[in-house]
Motif scaffolding. Sequence first.
Motif, short mmCIF file in Angstrom:
data_model
loop_
_atom_site.label_atom_id
_atom_site.label_comp_id
_atom_site.label_asym_id
_atom_site.label_seq_id
_atom_site.Cartn_x
_atom_site.Cartn_y
_atom_site.Cartn_z
N UNK A 269 -45.64 13.24 11.10
CA UNK A 269 -44.82 14.01 12.04
C UNK A 269 -45.09 13.50 13.45
N UNK A 270 -44.04 13.48 14.29
CA UNK A 270 -44.18 12.97 15.65
C UNK A 270 -43.96 14.06 16.69
N UNK A 271 -43.66 13.61 17.90
CA UNK A 271 -43.48 14.55 19.02
C UNK A 271 -42.61 13.89 20.08
N UNK A 272 -41.56 14.55 20.50
CA UNK A 272 -40.64 14.14 21.58
C UNK A 272 -39.19 14.11 21.13
N UNK A 273 -38.94 13.61 19.89
CA UNK A 273 -37.58 13.44 19.39
C UNK A 273 -36.78 12.48 20.26
N UNK A 274 -37.33 11.28 20.47
CA UNK A 274 -36.58 10.26 21.19
C UNK A 274 -35.40 9.81 20.32
N UNK A 275 -34.47 9.10 20.90
CA UNK A 275 -33.23 8.76 20.20
C UNK A 275 -33.48 8.01 18.89
N UNK A 276 -34.47 7.13 18.88
CA UNK A 276 -34.72 6.29 17.72
C UNK A 276 -35.28 7.09 16.54
N UNK A 277 -35.78 8.31 16.80
CA UNK A 277 -36.41 9.10 15.74
C UNK A 277 -35.45 9.41 14.61
N UNK A 278 -34.18 9.62 14.92
CA UNK A 278 -33.21 10.01 13.89
C UNK A 278 -32.71 8.82 13.08
N UNK A 279 -32.87 7.60 13.59
CA UNK A 279 -32.36 6.43 12.86
C UNK A 279 -33.48 5.57 12.30
N UNK A 280 -34.73 5.91 12.61
CA UNK A 280 -35.87 5.21 12.03
C UNK A 280 -35.90 5.49 10.53
N UNK A 281 -36.46 4.58 9.76
CA UNK A 281 -36.57 4.77 8.31
C UNK A 281 -38.03 4.90 7.91
N UNK A 282 -38.43 6.05 7.39
CA UNK A 282 -37.63 7.27 7.20
C UNK A 282 -37.41 7.99 8.53
#
Length: 333
Positions: A269-282
């Motif tokens: 799990x990460x922190x910030x929700x930068x733009x790349x977070x939604x398109x990173x795999x997974x």
Amino acid sequence: MTGIKEVAQKANVSIATVSRVLSKPETVANETIKKVLEVIEDLKYQPNAAARQLRMSETTTILVVVPDITNTFFSKVLRGIEAVAIKSGYQVLLGDAGNSIERENGYINILRQKKAAGMILLTAGVEASVVEEIAAQYPVVLACEYLEGVDVPTVSIDNISSARKATEHLIKLGHERIGFISGPMNSVLGRDRLTGFYQAMARYNLRVEPDLVQEGSFSYESGYNMMLKFLAYNTVPTAVFAANDEMAFGAINAIEQKGLTVPDDLSVIGFDDIQFASIFKPALTTISQPAFEIGTRAMKLLIGLMKKEEIRKTQYILENKLVLRDSCHKCIR
């Protein structure tokens, strides 16, 4: 028609000095600048418009200092700042501190030299006394970070409760052996997110193993390297909480390099929700900060300070949320 020579003679300075006042005022003493501008006004020298622009730039340039320009989280904050700044007739000057306190102090000196009308600090690496001293003289707003005991207008989220929320998500999925990659401990964000992690573990009576808490630097590389340390232990964690998305990406790639998969073998799990977070795999499960709103709120606060308006509320704690994606799974061990 009055020329630059007449201006120089009446101001009792050289022609070169008049030229520098109009083009490079930072190289000229404030007293000299004032004297030359007064003569320019009196003689109605043609570049009078340039002189007005010089004064205008001193009142419409906003300095924004970021800790690390390579961290993409700050791009949304900057867009929020600029959206309000441009609409209000201000221009933004960006300063990259490069995680250096010396460079951060250097940017603060720009405000002292009155080359900017106000400053938004997206980092708080310098001593609290320095920020307090500069904020007592000039318009200053802190965004993303804060300083304890310092009365400076601030816009941020509650990093402790949000880190606790992220940790509790992993615990509710059945994870007990959880690793944590923190930010730097000289950063309030690093300390607060670690505190939230400890609070969640304590609430559920889970032991925090010292080896499973490692200090990162909010960089991809530090996430990668700290994850390799976790994977070298005889018993690896079943889940890892990285204190920002960049480190989470590094951790995931380290896991996969060792032939394991996320989330089947380890949850991250990460922190910030930068733009790349939604398109990173997974796609990364993470804590989302309202970065754009942080920027707009900070700029509005700064404008109020610059206009000497009464600031009734100086501390803004904005909402955060847990965004569930594909990088976390129920513990099967």
